[in-house]
Design a protein around this motif. Structure first.
Motif, short mmCIF file in Angstrom:
data_model
loop_
_atom_site.label_atom_id
_atom_site.label_comp_id
_atom_site.label_asym_id
_atom_site.label_seq_id
_atom_site.Cartn_x
_atom_site.Cartn_y
_atom_site.Cartn_z
N GLU A 298 76.03 93.28 5.11
CA GLU A 298 75.32 92.13 5.77
C GLU A 298 75.89 91.38 7.05
OE1 GLU A 298 78.47 90.80 4.75
OE2 GLU A 298 77.48 90.81 2.91
N GLY A 299 77.37 92.10 7.17
CA GLY A 299 78.24 91.50 8.08
C GLY A 299 77.65 91.86 9.57
N TRP A 300 77.00 93.05 9.69
CA TRP A 300 76.30 93.40 11.01
C TRP A 300 75.05 93.88 10.95
CZ3 TRP A 300 75.17 98.50 11.90
CH2 TRP A 300 75.52 99.31 11.03
N ILE A 301 74.49 94.28 9.89
CA ILE A 301 73.10 95.17 9.89
C ILE A 301 71.99 94.21 10.51
CG2 ILE A 301 72.34 94.33 7.70
CD1 ILE A 301 72.53 97.92 9.19
N ILE A 302 72.18 92.95 10.50
CA ILE A 302 70.84 92.31 11.14
C ILE A 302 71.39 91.54 12.45
CG2 ILE A 302 69.57 92.13 9.16
CD1 ILE A 302 70.36 89.34 9.00
N ASP A 303 72.33 91.80 13.16
CA ASP A 303 72.79 91.23 14.16
C ASP A 303 72.40 91.85 15.27
OD1 ASP A 303 74.97 90.36 16.38
OD2 ASP A 303 75.77 89.41 14.86
N SER A 304 71.75 91.11 16.04
CA SER A 304 71.09 91.62 17.29
C SER A 304 71.78 92.01 18.59
CB SER A 304 69.79 90.58 17.63
OG SER A 304 70.40 89.20 18.00
N SER B 45 66.29 76.85 26.13
CA SER B 45 65.20 77.32 25.45
C SER B 45 64.75 78.71 25.95
CB SER B 45 64.08 76.32 25.38
OG SER B 45 63.50 75.92 26.58
N GLY B 46 64.58 78.72 27.35
CA GLY B 46 64.02 79.83 28.02
C GLY B 46 65.01 80.95 28.34
N LEU B 47 66.28 80.92 27.82
CA LEU B 47 67.34 81.77 28.11
C LEU B 47 67.22 82.98 27.09
CD1 LEU B 47 70.10 82.15 30.04
CD2 LEU B 47 71.22 81.16 28.03
N GLN B 48 67.36 84.24 27.54
CA GLN B 48 67.70 85.41 26.71
C GLN B 48 69.18 85.63 26.36
OE1 GLN B 48 65.21 87.00 24.93
NE2 GLN B 48 63.56 85.74 26.04
N HIS B 49 69.53 85.06 25.22
CA HIS B 49 70.98 85.07 25.05
C HIS B 49 71.24 85.12 23.41
CE1 HIS B 49 75.22 83.81 25.18
NE2 HIS B 49 75.25 84.23 26.05
N SER B 50 72.37 85.61 22.87
CA SER B 50 72.60 85.68 21.61
C SER B 50 72.68 84.38 20.80
CB SER B 50 73.98 86.61 21.43
OG SER B 50 74.99 85.58 21.98
N ARG C 188 78.00 82.78 17.92
CA ARG C 188 77.58 82.70 16.45
C ARG C 188 78.03 81.72 15.90
NH1 ARG C 188 72.68 85.68 16.79
NH2 ARG C 188 73.16 87.70 16.81
N GLU C 189 79.48 81.20 16.14
CA GLU C 189 79.83 80.13 15.22
C GLU C 189 79.48 78.86 15.94
OE1 GLU C 189 82.27 80.66 12.43
OE2 GLU C 189 81.61 82.68 12.73
N PHE C 190 78.79 78.77 17.16
CA PHE C 190 78.46 77.72 17.55
C PHE C 190 76.96 77.28 17.02
CE2 PHE C 190 81.15 77.07 21.17
CZ PHE C 190 81.20 75.70 21.44
N GLN C 191 76.27 78.56 16.85
CA GLN C 191 74.93 78.15 16.05
C GLN C 191 75.16 77.64 14.58
OE1 GLN C 191 73.57 82.50 16.14
NE2 GLN C 191 71.74 81.69 17.52
N PHE C 192 76.56 78.02 14.03
CA PHE C 192 76.78 77.66 12.69
C PHE C 192 76.96 76.17 12.53
CE2 PHE C 192 78.04 82.33 11.45
CZ PHE C 192 76.98 82.81 11.35
N SER D 233 68.12 85.64 14.78
CA SER D 233 68.01 86.61 13.87
C SER D 233 69.09 86.51 12.38
CB SER D 233 68.55 88.31 14.34
OG SER D 233 69.76 88.02 15.08
N LEU D 234 69.77 85.59 12.67
CA LEU D 234 70.80 85.23 11.60
C LEU D 234 70.40 84.03 10.77
CD1 LEU D 234 74.59 85.40 13.01
CD2 LEU D 234 73.10 87.17 11.83
#
Length: 852
Positions: A299-305, A382-387, A71-75, A392-393
């Motif tokens: 909001e800390g976890w409610i939409i975390d897939s 791009s084809g990877l199913q991963h967080s 997640r932090e890598f996404q940020f 979603s964030l």
């Protein structure tokens, strides 16, 4: 937490210059890029670290980070995306390139303080003239991050005195709005002050007054839950338990929380924690298969897939909570998954990230890679199913995106950029901070960006509901909105029909310590328990409660009474002796029967008026007595029916006057008997003093006295209609108040005096030597009369409501019937059935001769 202090050691070099060096191990950025202006970034690329027991005999080793946080890598990628986009624009900071330095805190507050100082000071040695030792401009002009509130507090405390702006995209603790402690802190996510209050309103909206609470044992969880509890108490919500933990706590501590949940009676759990802590909790909940609870989240976890994927036992299905409103930033997804350029930044971060992402290893000779495939570096992200590829964030990404643009717009304003920027202007963090606080712009997606006086954005949330789909994937459905800028009664908007609850139920769960008290009852708190635990006690007679969960019962107005359900005051039924009811009908019939019977007797006497038995003892008094008895029977009718002003005055006065008239006649007849006996004695001349004229006058005189008494009574204080509200609790007694009790007892006392006097005279004359001695029948009638009225007084006083009136009517009728039967029926018997005795000779008998 022991903060790491950076001590600047000043020493003189051989050349005589002052050199400042940082003591301790230097901190280097994990990702960086040069530019004219550098922005700092602080993220938890790792969520934990290895715990070591220091011996304090040698220098501590650097913190060894573990648990790579995608997640932090996404940020970090979002920050890079925003900077790259700004650098490619010609209308914003033209000719200026922004660079960045991104650091890893590993989720440690101590490490975050250290990297914050590295961003502010740099790591290289500084040489400066003696008059200004070790001073220079800040290394970065603004810092983006961090995700955690606790870490942001540490960073803001360090860089706040230098006025370096810190803009967080996800630190929501309300404590960070305190500008006296954190003057340079700003954020693009709403404060938990609003989120906590919104959560309490959601709980209240669904009627959950008995809930449990779990929070993270950090500033985010503790401060947020404190505001929630305060608001919940104001809304009448009670917490059965409130427990805390941190993701690094030992398993036995988390197990204690599980045990508390199992023993609880509440069915709703409010979880105030970020997704790393929720990740740990959901794992433990799954091990215990703890289902059937309704979860309310932040909001800390409610939409975390990622949390949804971890929930294999569907424990969180139906969860409801708050989330940052949905947003979309074009191009950001493609940039996030394009991570290959990171491989050229000369550090091991990309290698670690790539191996964790694809579960492979670049160095197959490593013993730890026996069970991993070899990495080629050309795998398709791009084809990877991963967080990491899950978007979603996106609302949080948008917050970070807006934060970078806020700094860019402030710099654009400071540098006076139009077609070009003023390159020669020296940048000051304090000036940048002041401009950021004042900015107001719209992003390319149309989002308006500005900060209030506390450095917070407008507080708006979407209400999210976890709804499972047929393939088992959780769908985060927006079921409502919360807007803190609206009036209090319009802030919360929910679509109840589309909600799914725990265990896929369509019914709203019930979580109360005690069921609601229905109207007609009141709440009584259970001793030693919270205010939400109570018993429902039925309201007492005459009291009502017309709302649910009433704490008190309200007494009805005097003219009203509570109904059987004790939820409405109904007008009291007016009670009086009416002609329509059975008792009234019987008494009316008795009165009319007595009147008819008196009329029949009068007719018989009139028909046989010339017979000796009628003429004896003054037939005129007999007819007057029959007339008065008729009035006595009829006056009882004035006591029946609704009391009015006239009926109240008439009933008592008519009763008093007619009975005095009646007794006066009886008294006259008694005196006639005595005088007649005296007149039969030799030499007696009594009858001339008590002839018919004197008899009439005596009756008139006795009656006038009663008339005068009644006139005085009616003049001074007459009887009046009275609504008796106290005698019967559920009825209004319509009665006639006496007005003057002295007048009433004077009327009754005068009647009693005449009756007593008449009884005494009749008693004395009862054995006079006549064949038909009327005195003994008068004695019987007066005995009945006195007995009736003596027993009347206690019966009248003790009888409630209309029964007291019935007792009075009964006394009138009984005494009237007593006089009629005792005085006239024997005569009628002789007249009709024994005519042979109705002769002058028989009347005279063997006694003295009477002159009639």
């Amino acid at each position: 937490i022991v903060p790491i202090l950076l001590i600047l050691v000043v020493s003189l070099s051989q050349a005589g210059e002052i050199v400042c060096r940082q003591r301790g191990d230097p901190e280097n950025p994990q990702l960086f890029k040069d530019g004219n202006i550098i922005l700092g970034g602080i993220f938890s690329f790792h969520s934990s670290w290895k715990d070591r027991q220091e011996t304090y005999t040698h220098k501590p080793l650097p913190l060894e980070c573990t648990s790579l946080n995608f997640r932090e890598f996404q940020f970090a990628q979002v920050m890079r995306f925003a900077i790259e986009e700004i650098n490619n624009r010609t209308d914003l900071l033209p000719g200026i390139s922004l660079g960045y330095e991104l650091y890893d805190t590993c989720g440690s507050v101590a490490r975050s303080v250290k990297v914050a100082l590295a961003l502010a000071n740099g790591n290289e040695a500084v040489t400066a003239p003696s008059e200004a030792p070790c001073t220079r401009p800040a290394q970065v002009q603004a810092v983006m991050g961090e995700t955690s509130s606790s870490i942001c507090m540490g960073i803001a405390t360090v860089i706040g005195p230098f006025h370096i702006p810190l803009i967080s995209h996800f630190a929501t603790c309300a404590c960070l709005s305190d500008k006296t402690k954190y003057p340079s802190f700003l954020r693009t996510v709403p404060s938990d002050y609003y989120q906590s209050r919104a959560l309490a309103q959601i709980v209240k909206h669904f009627g959950w007054t008995w809930v449990g609470a779990i929070r993270s044992n950090n500033d985010y969880g503790n401060n947020g839950m404190a505001i929630f509890i305060e608001t919940a108490q104001q809304l009448g919500i009670c917490l059965e338990y409130s427990v805390s933990f941190f993701r690094t706590d030992p398993p036995n501590r988390i197990q204690k929380i599980i045990d508390i949940i199992k023993l609880s009676t509440s069915k709703v759990i409010v979880a105030f924690m970020p997704f790393p802590d929720m990740d740990v909790l959901i794992h433990q909940l799954s091990l215990n298969n703890l289902t059937g609870y309704q979860w309310v989240g932040t909001e800390g976890w409610i939409i975390d897939s990622q949390i949804a994927e971890m929930d294999k036992h569907h424990i969180l299905n139906g969860a409801i909570g708050l989330a940052i409103p949905k947003a979309h930033v074009s191009g950001i997804r493609e940039f996030i998954i394009n991570v290959k350029p990171l491989s050229s930044m000369g550090n091991n971060m990309f290698t670690e990230f790539w191996e964790a992402l694809f579960n492979c290893n670049f160095n197959q000779s490593n013993s730890s890679a026996e069970n991993h495939k070899e990495c080629t570096g050309h795998e398709d992200v791009s084809g990877l199913q991963h967080s990491f590829t899950d978007m979603s964030l996106m609302p949080i990404f948008n917050n970070l995106y807006k934060g970078v643009y806020a700094v860019a717009h402030a710099l654009h304003s400071i540098l006076g950029c139009n077609e070009t920027c003023n390159y020669k202007m020296t940048l000051d963090p304090f000036t940048i901070l002041q401009h950021i606080k004042k900015i107001n712009f719209k992003t390319k997606e149309g989002d308006e960006v500005y900060f209030n006086e506390n450095g917070d954005p407008p507080a708006k949330y979407e209400i999210i509901n976890w709804q499972p789909t047929e393939n088992g994937v959780v769908d985060f459905v927006t079921v409502g909105l919360y807007d803190a800028s609206l009036p209090a009664d319009k802030q919360l908007s929910l679509q109840n029909k589309s909600l799914v609850w725990a265990q896929n139920s369509k019914q709203v769960p019930v979580s109360v310590c005690s069921e609601k008290c229905p109207p007609g009852t009141r709440k009584v708190l259970q001793k030693g328990k919270p205010v939400c635990c109570y018993d429902c006690i039925r309201c007492a007679e005459g009291e009502i409660s017309n709302i649910t969960d009433s704490t008190t019962c309200v007494r009805c107005q005097p003219e009203f009474w509570s109904n059987d359900r004790r939820d409405t005051c109904v007008k009291k039924e007016a009670e009086f002796l009416s002609f329509e009811e059975i008792m009234g009908e019987l008494l009316t019939a008795a009165s009319l029967f007595g009147t008819c019977m008196t009329a029949v007797v009068a007719f018989i006497f009139y028909r046989y008026r010339k017979t000796p038995i009628v003429r004896a003892n003054n037939s005129e008094l007999s007819f007057l007595l029959l007339f008065s008895l008729t009035l006595c029977f009829l006056c009882s009718l004035t006591f029946i029916g609704r009391p009015s002003e006239w009926s109240c005055m008439l009933r008592h006065t008519a009763f008093g006057i007619t009975f005095v008239l009646c007794i006066s006649c009886v008294l006259g007849k008694t005196m006639v008997v005595l005088m007649a006996f005296r007149a039969s004695l030799p030499g007696s001349n009594v009858m001339k003093w008590f002839g018919p004229t004197q008899q009439r006058l005596s009756v008139l005189a006795f009656t006038l006295i009663q008339v005068v008494i009644c006139i005085l009574w009616l003049t001074i204080s007459p009887p009046f209609p009275f609504r008796n509200l106290k005698e019967l609790k559920d009825k209004i007694i319509l009665e006639c108040a006496l007005g003057s009790t002295v007048g009433f007892w004077a009327v009754l006392g005068y009647i009693g005096l005449l009756a007593s006097f008449c009884f005494i005279l009749a008693f004395l004359a009862r054995k006079l030597p006549d064949n038909f001695n009327e005195a003994k029948f008068i004695t019987f009638s007066m005995l009945i009369f006195c007995a009736v009225w003596i027993t009347f007084i206690p019966a009248y006083v003790s009888s409630p409501g209309k029964f007291s009136v019935a007792v009075e009517i009964f006394a009138i009728l009984a005494s009237s019937f007593g006089l009629l039967i005792c005085i006239f029926i024997p005569k009628c018997y002789i007249i009709l059935l024994k005519p042979e005795k109705n002769t002058k000779k028989n009347m005279m008998g063997k006694g003295a001769q009477k002159t009639i």
